[in-house]
Write a protein that holds these residues in place. Structure first.
Motif, short mmCIF file in Angstrom:
data_model
loop_
_atom_site.label_atom_id
_atom_site.label_comp_id
_atom_site.label_asym_id
_atom_site.label_seq_id
_atom_site.Cartn_x
_atom_site.Cartn_y
_atom_site.Cartn_z
N GLY A 129 6.16 -12.84 1.67
CA GLY A 129 4.92 -12.93 0.91
C GLY A 129 5.10 -12.55 -0.56
O GLY A 129 5.99 -11.79 -0.91
N HIS A 130 4.25 -13.15 -1.39
CA HIS A 130 4.19 -12.83 -2.84
C HIS A 130 5.54 -13.11 -3.52
O HIS A 130 6.25 -14.01 -3.13
N GLY A 131 5.88 -12.31 -4.53
CA GLY A 131 7.13 -12.52 -5.25
C GLY A 131 6.90 -12.88 -6.71
O GLY A 131 5.83 -13.38 -7.07
N HIS A 170 6.56 -2.21 -4.91
CA HIS A 170 5.85 -3.47 -4.76
C HIS A 170 6.02 -4.03 -3.35
O HIS A 170 7.11 -4.03 -2.80
N GLU A 171 4.93 -4.55 -2.83
CA GLU A 171 4.99 -5.18 -1.51
C GLU A 171 5.99 -6.34 -1.50
O GLU A 171 6.73 -6.53 -0.54
N LYS A 172 6.05 -7.11 -2.60
CA LYS A 172 6.92 -8.29 -2.62
C LYS A 172 8.37 -7.92 -2.31
O LYS A 172 9.10 -8.70 -1.70
N PHE A 204 9.47 -5.31 -0.47
CA PHE A 204 9.59 -5.04 0.97
C PHE A 204 9.65 -6.36 1.74
O PHE A 204 10.51 -6.56 2.61
N ASN A 205 8.72 -7.26 1.41
CA ASN A 205 8.65 -8.54 2.13
C ASN A 205 9.99 -9.28 2.07
O ASN A 205 10.46 -9.81 3.07
N LEU A 206 10.58 -9.27 0.86
CA LEU A 206 11.84 -10.00 0.68
C LEU A 206 12.97 -9.31 1.44
O LEU A 206 13.77 -9.96 2.11
N HIS A 263 4.53 -9.72 5.44
CA HIS A 263 3.78 -8.93 4.45
C HIS A 263 3.73 -7.45 4.83
O HIS A 263 4.04 -7.07 5.96
N GLY A 264 3.31 -6.64 3.87
CA GLY A 264 2.99 -5.24 4.11
C GLY A 264 1.54 -5.02 3.70
O GLY A 264 1.07 -5.62 2.75
N ASN A 265 0.86 -4.17 4.43
CA ASN A 265 -0.56 -3.93 4.20
C ASN A 265 -0.75 -2.76 3.26
O ASN A 265 0.17 -1.99 3.01
ZN LIG Z 1 0.79 -9.43 1.19
#
Ligand SMILES: [Zn+2]
Length: 473
Positions: free
Chosen positions: A302-304, A317-319, A321-323, A372-374
């Protein structure tokens, strides 16, 4: 007190001087924050609605380093400015600022998937000085911290120190399969190959445009004339990110040749050679989708890039973690002979959600997993794993298969499998799920989520769930 008078003046100013243009969108509008142009994603803009200037709140708040959280289900934007929490509801005039109700001139709206709010709210509730140049469509924002930095000479400004090493790009040329970038220093380019269309991306860390001899559209992007070049259909350049500044140059290739990239500095020129290995048969990355009857799994971190997603309790940043987790899933899936893995991104870039959906549909993926992360900033106790699907029973089945393993593997609270209308799982045509692995806003969830060991356990659980769904032993 002075400030209150200024704000009152500004509010009146907007009510009086705006011309009569209802719902007219201010195309090519710009936002200048503390003297720097905010890079707006292509579909994000400033607009005028019923004589109110509306600005995209997320990009502005994030440029101010405020935490921003968007709850798709409730259409709620939460902004955390130091200890103050601002909650805004799309289509509702009442907002909450530090727990107190505040009435907006006009309710926040969704415009091209980004939430826009009246500029007056930004000035009054977030303490920014604002002005709107209607002729040139420029919003000027000045943060109060920046004001004090300007007036108090003693205030150390670490940001300025960091910018000392910024390099300026003065010329970009492409000829004879050679890209030449003239700049006043040396940087190490980050080179990535992307496809659909095939392109080579050069990110130049800590660079910005100097006195560039080529034209820049709206101050931040441009293209070279590459007509007649045998392998290249387009070379474009842009100021891809701000703070830290980073110029990106993209070379789009005409065919899926294998191109070798070498780079070296000759004086102050970065010279990048593209060597066509002549192997016209082998594409840059994977073979054609689904070749040899393999199942296609698309992983969507997600995101990025310009979209960092949510922010964790320790400001990560969540992005990222997602990556990190997605790359581990990719690593494990690459070992599966019956699975072909595709990624919507494998670096810190931002494909739009529409592009992600289109890619998955185009290659006819068998499953789509968005990672994703919440985060719920004002309830740091909220924790646990949620898995989302949208309506289709096939998606629910995939969600169940992954979710039960994820819960077992990483041991976070089980918040269940839920039906929700997220674009990437709604518009994809194959079984699709969106994982909210845990709450980055919760201390113990965050600790687990940022641990490499836990990420590998989560990745294995996701892979096992996918395999169960695809009936792969
Ligand atoms: Zn997200």
């Amino acid at each position: 007190m002075k400030k209150a008078i200024l704000l009152l003046f500004l509010s009146l100013f907007f009510l009086i001087i705006l011309p009569d243009q209802s719902h007219a969108s201010a195309n090519q509008s710009k936002i200048i924050l503390d003297g720097q142009e905010v890079i707006l994603p292509s579909d994000v803009q400033v607009t005028v609605m019923n004589k109110h200037v509306m600005i995209p709140i997320r990009v502005v708040a994030e440029n101010l380093k405020f935490r921003v959280n968007w709850d798709q289900k409730s259409h709620l934007v939460k902004i955390q400015q130091n200890s103050k929490i601002i909650s805004l509801h799309v289509d509702q005039r009442e907002a909450k600022v530090a727990g107190k109700p505040v009435l907006l001139d006009i309710a926040p709206q969704i415009l091209n998937k980004s939430v826009v709010v009246p500029i007056r709210f930004v000035s009054e509730q977030m303490g920014l000085s604002v002005s709107w140049d209607n002729k040139d469509k420029i919003v000027h924002l000045t943060s109060s911290t920046n004001n004090s930095a300007q007036t108090e000479d003693s205030t150390p400004n670490s940001e300025n120190n960091e910018k000392v090493s910024l390099k300026h790009i003065n010329e970009i040329n492409f000829l004879n399969n050679q890209l030449v970038v003239s700049m006043d220093g040396k940087v190490t380019p980050i080179i990535s190959h992307l496809k659909d269309p095939n392109r080579i991306v050069f990110d130049l860390p800590n660079t910005t445009f100097g006195d560039l001899s080529q034209p820049l559209d709206s101050g931040s992007m441009g293209k070279l004339d590459v007509s007649g070049q045998p392998h290249v259909s387009e070379v474009r350049y842009s100021l891809f990110s701000r703070d830290p500044d980073q110029v990106r140059i993209v070379i789009e290739l005409k065919h899926a040749n294998t191109i070798q990239v070498n780079h070296e500095f000759i004086g102050d020129q970065l010279v990048i050679d593209l060597n066509d290995t002549g192997d016209f048969e082998s594409p840059i990355q994977e073979p054609l989708a689904g070749e040899r009857g393999r199942k296609i799994v698309m992983i969507d971190p997600g995101h990025g890039g310009s979209d960092p997603g949510t922010t964790s309790i320790s400001n990560k940043h969540e992005k990222d973690f997602n990556l990190a987790l997605s790359l581990k899933v990719q690593e494990l899936l690459l070992k599966e002979p019956e699975i072909e893995v595709w990624m919507t991104r494998d670096s810190d870039v931002y494909p739009t959600r529409t592009e992600r959906v289109q890619l998955a549909n185009k290659i006819n993926a068998d499953v789509f997993v968005s990672i994703h992360g919440n985060s719920v900033l004002e309830s740091p106790q909220a924790n646990g794993t949620e898995t989302y699907y949208y309506q289709r029973s096939s998606s629910k089945e995939l969600a169940d298969a992954i979710h039960k393993r994820l819960i077992k593997a990483i041991g976070l609270k089980d918040r269940g499998v839920k039906d929700n209308s997220f674009q990437v799982i709604r518009e994809t045509k194959m079984p699709a799920v969106l994982l909210e692995v845990g709450f980055l806003s919760n201390i113990s969830d965050e600790k687990a989520m940022l641990s490499n060991t836990v990420q590998y356990k989560a990745a294995q659980a996701i892979v096992d769930g996918i395999k169960e769904y695809l009936s792969i032993r």
